[in-house]
Design a protein around this motif. Structure first.
Motif, PDB file in Angstrom:
ATOM      1  N   ARG A  34      -4.592   4.362  -7.690  1.00 49.80           N
ATOM      2  CA  ARG A  34      -4.346   3.286  -8.567  1.00 49.80           C
ATOM      3  C   ARG A  34      -4.582   1.995  -7.586  1.00 49.80           C
ATOM      4  O   ARG A  34      -4.124   1.673  -6.651  1.00 49.80           O
ATOM      5  CB  ARG A  34      -2.656   3.057  -8.709  1.00 49.80           C
ATOM      6  CG  ARG A  34      -2.299   2.036  -9.457  1.00 49.80           C
ATOM      7  CD  ARG A  34      -0.748   2.006  -9.880  1.00 49.80           C
ATOM      8  NE  ARG A  34      -0.125   1.698  -8.608  1.00 49.80           N
ATOM      9  CZ  ARG A  34       1.335   1.518  -8.654  1.00 49.80           C
ATOM     10  NH1 ARG A  34       1.859   2.031  -9.525  1.00 49.80           N
ATOM     11  NH2 ARG A  34       1.994   1.185  -7.516  1.00 49.80           N
ATOM     12  N   PRO A  35      -5.570   1.035  -8.579  1.00 46.58           N
ATOM     13  CA  PRO A  35      -5.365  -0.321  -7.733  1.00 46.58           C
ATOM     14  C   PRO A  35      -4.277  -1.052  -7.634  1.00 46.58           C
ATOM     15  O   PRO A  35      -3.383  -1.023  -8.295  1.00 46.58           O
ATOM     16  CB  PRO A  35      -6.874  -0.894  -8.361  1.00 46.58           C
ATOM     17  CG  PRO A  35      -6.561  -0.281 -10.053  1.00 46.58           C
ATOM     18  CD  PRO A  35      -6.069   1.251  -9.588  1.00 46.58           C
ATOM     19  N   GLY A  36      -4.328  -2.016  -6.747  1.00 47.10           N
ATOM     20  CA  GLY A  36      -3.001  -2.820  -6.791  1.00 47.10           C
ATOM     21  C   GLY A  36      -3.156  -3.850  -5.660  1.00 47.10           C
ATOM     22  O   GLY A  36      -4.274  -4.537  -5.297  1.00 47.10           O
ATOM     23  N   LEU A  58       0.914  -1.114   0.158  1.00 50.85           N
ATOM     24  CA  LEU A  58      -0.018  -0.163  -0.026  1.00 50.85           C
ATOM     25  C   LEU A  58       0.825   1.453   0.142  1.00 50.85           C
ATOM     26  O   LEU A  58       1.823   1.368   0.931  1.00 50.85           O
ATOM     27  CB  LEU A  58      -1.024  -0.005   1.286  1.00 50.85           C
ATOM     28  CG  LEU A  58      -1.876   1.298   1.195  1.00 50.85           C
ATOM     29  CD1 LEU A  58      -2.852   1.569   0.587  1.00 50.85           C
ATOM     30  CD2 LEU A  58      -2.374   1.324   2.670  1.00 50.85           C
ATOM     31  N   LEU A 106      -8.869   6.578  -4.272  1.00 50.55           N
ATOM     32  CA  LEU A 106      -8.099   5.653  -4.949  1.00 50.55           C
ATOM     33  C   LEU A 106      -7.508   6.116  -6.145  1.00 50.55           C
ATOM     34  O   LEU A 106      -7.904   6.698  -7.075  1.00 50.55           O
ATOM     35  CB  LEU A 106      -8.876   4.512  -5.254  1.00 50.55           C
ATOM     36  CG  LEU A 106      -8.367   3.142  -5.975  1.00 50.55           C
ATOM     37  CD1 LEU A 106      -7.319   2.720  -5.103  1.00 50.55           C
ATOM     38  CD2 LEU A 106      -8.990   2.245  -6.573  1.00 50.55           C
ATOM     39  N   SER A 134       1.912  -1.749  -5.871  1.00 51.75           N
ATOM     40  CA  SER A 134       0.968  -1.596  -4.624  1.00 51.75           C
ATOM     41  C   SER A 134      -0.117  -0.659  -5.056  1.00 51.75           C
ATOM     42  O   SER A 134      -0.363  -0.003  -6.206  1.00 51.75           O
ATOM     43  CB  SER A 134       1.938  -0.583  -3.930  1.00 51.75           C
ATOM     44  OG  SER A 134       2.340   0.759  -4.550  1.00 51.75           O
ATOM     45  N   THR A 135      -1.120  -0.616  -4.270  1.00 47.77           N
ATOM     46  CA  THR A 135      -2.245   0.133  -4.206  1.00 47.77           C
ATOM     47  C   THR A 135      -1.969   1.595  -3.876  1.00 47.77           C
ATOM     48  O   THR A 135      -1.179   1.758  -2.994  1.00 47.77           O
ATOM     49  CB  THR A 135      -3.424  -0.177  -3.147  1.00 47.77           C
ATOM     50  OG1 THR A 135      -3.661  -1.744  -3.566  1.00 47.77           O
ATOM     51  CG2 THR A 135      -4.672   0.533  -3.404  1.00 47.77           C
ATOM     52  N   SER A 145      -6.546  -4.507  -1.553  1.00 53.82           N
ATOM     53  CA  SER A 145      -8.092  -4.376  -2.237  1.00 53.82           C
ATOM     54  C   SER A 145      -8.682  -3.338  -1.520  1.00 53.82           C
ATOM     55  O   SER A 145      -8.617  -2.930  -0.715  1.00 53.82           O
ATOM     56  CB  SER A 145      -8.894  -5.747  -2.112  1.00 53.82           C
ATOM     57  OG  SER A 145      -9.296  -5.613  -0.798  1.00 53.82           O
ATOM     58  N   VAL A 146      -9.732  -2.494  -2.329  1.00 51.17           N
ATOM     59  CA  VAL A 146     -10.480  -1.491  -2.270  1.00 51.17           C
ATOM     60  C   VAL A 146     -11.222  -1.862  -1.036  1.00 51.17           C
ATOM     61  O   VAL A 146     -11.278  -1.361  -0.105  1.00 51.17           O
ATOM     62  CB  VAL A 146     -11.320  -1.011  -3.183  1.00 51.17           C
ATOM     63  CG1 VAL A 146     -12.485  -0.085  -2.938  1.00 51.17           C
ATOM     64  CG2 VAL A 146     -10.347  -0.377  -4.323  1.00 51.17           C
TER      65      VAL A 146
END
Length: 315
Positions: free
Chosen positions: A192-194, A93, A190, A179-180, A197-198
Motif C-alpha cells: 500500500r502506498p502511503g 511506514l 509494496l 502509512s506505507t 514514498s517509494v
C-alpha cells in the motif's frame, strides 16, 4: 456506552492506558490518521475493534509499538527491515514481518497468518500512550468501515461515539494519509502506498520494490478466495455432523467444539482462528469440518467471510 473525549495531558494519557489495560478501546492520534487501539494480545478486544468499525472481513491489523527495540518480541527483523527501521521509524511506514513463535498476539490480529504488520508511530501522544499502557496495540483507522479516515478527534466522535470507551484528543494529524505498507517476509514488495514514498524506500534499499500487479509480488493478505483454508474439507450452515465430520457449534447448535456456546459474536470472532486450527487437528487430513450457522449480521458477516474462504474450492 458513553464515549469519553480525553485531553492528551499526562493524566489523560494515564486514564486512556488504564482503559486499554482493562480491555477497552481508545482512539489515539498518530501522525497519519487516528487509530482505534486495543490490546493486540486480547482476542475479545480485537474482536470489539472489528465490531465497532462494522468491518466486514478479518484482514490483518497493524500492531503499533513504542520503539524498534520492542519489535523483536513479536517479529523477526530481516536485514532489509533493520535498514528501513533505522531510516523511517518512528514514522508512517508499516512492515509485514515474519511472526515470532510465542509472540502472544491474538490470531485475529494476524488473520491466522505467519506474518505480522508492525509500525512504530512518530506522534508523541501515541508513543506516550504505548509506553504508559505497556501493550502492543492493534489500531486500524478509527472510522466505520468504508468511511473517510479520521484526522481529528471530532471525526472519530462523529463516527464511533457510543461504540468505544474513549477518544484521546491529540489534535490534527500531520500526515493525513495512512502509512506505507511493505511486505518484507520475502522480496521487498509494496502492498500500500502511503506516508513514506517509494522513492525514499528504494533509495535506502538500493533496489526497486516489487509493485502490485507484478506476477512475483505476494498478494495482499485475504485476497484469495480459498485463503486460510484448513487441510480438512469445510461445510457451512450445518445443524448436525455427517459421518466423519467434526461439528463446530454456535449458540443452540452444539458441536464437539464451539465458536461460542452462548451465541456471542464477539466471543466467536475471538475464537475463530484458534477453532479452525483445533477442528482441523481433530478432523485429520482425510476428515471434514462442519460449521453451525452464524448470523449474517454485525461481526457475523466477518466470521462468515472467513468461513466461506475456508470452504471455497481448492485449486
Amino acid at each position: 456506552m458513553e464515549t469519553r473525549l480525553i485531553t492528551a495531558t499526562p493524566e489523560g494519557i494515564a486514564e486512556a492506558a488504564a482503559i486499554l489495560r482493562a480491555g477497552g478501546l481508545v482512539a489515539m492520534p498518530t501522525e497519519t490518521v487516528y487509530g482505534l487501539a486495543g490490546d493486540a494480545r486480547d482476542g475479545r478486544s480485537v474482536a470489539r475493534i472489528y465490531a465497532a468499525k462494522n468491518r466486514p472481513s478479518f484482514n490483518p491489523l497493524i500492531v503499533h509499538l513504542p520503539d524498534v527495540e520492542s519489535v523483536s518480541r513479536y517479529a523477526h527483523l530481516t536485514p532489509e527491515a533493520e535498514r528501513l527501521a533505522a531510516a523511517f521509524w518512528p514514522g508512517p511506514l508499516t512492515m509485514v514481518l515474519p511472526l515470532r513463535d510465542g509472540a502472544g498476539l491474538s490470531p485475529l490480529v494476524t488473520a491466522g497468518l505467519t506474518t505480522v504488520a508492525i509500525r512504530v508511530p512518530a506522534h508523541p501522544v501515541a508513543r506516550a500512550l504505548l509506553r504508559a499502557a505497556d501493550l502492543p496495540l492493534a489500531a486500524p483507522s478509527a472510522n466505520p468501515s468504508g468511511r473517510v479516515s479520521p484526522t481529528r478527534a471530532a471525526h472519530v466522535m462523529a463516527g464511533l461515539s457510543g461504540r468505544i470507551e474513549a477518544v484521546l484528543d491529540g489534535g490534527a494529524c500531520a500526515v493525513g494519509v495512512e502509512s506505507t505498507i511493505l511486505a518484507l517476509d520475502g522480496p521487498a514488495a509494496l502492498l500500500r502506498p502511503g506516508g513514506v514514498s517509494v522513492e525514499e524506500i528504494e533509495a535506502v534499499l538500493g533496489h526497486s520494490l516489487l509493485m502490485p500487479g507484478d506476477p512475483t509480488t505476494p498478494k495482499a493478505p485475504g485476497q484469495l478466495a480459498s485463503h486460510y483454508a484448513p487441510e480438512a474439507r469445510v461445510r457451512l450452515n450445518a445443524t448436525a455432523a455427517a459421518p466423519g465430520e467434526v461439528l463446530v457449534g454456535f449458540g443452540a447448535v452444539r458441536g464437539q467444539i464451539s465458536l461460542s456456546d452462548q451465541g456471542d459474536l464477539i466471543e466467536a470472532a475471538a475464537n475463530l482462528f484458534h477453532i479452525l486450527r483445533e477442528a482441523d487437528s481433530l478432523a485429520g487430513p482425510l476428515g471434514a469440518i462442519a460449521f453451525a450457522p452464524v448470523p449474517e449480521s454485525g461481526l457475523g458477516r466477518a466470521i462468515n467471510d472467513r468461513l466461506r474462504r475456508a470452504a471455497a474450492p481448492r485449486p
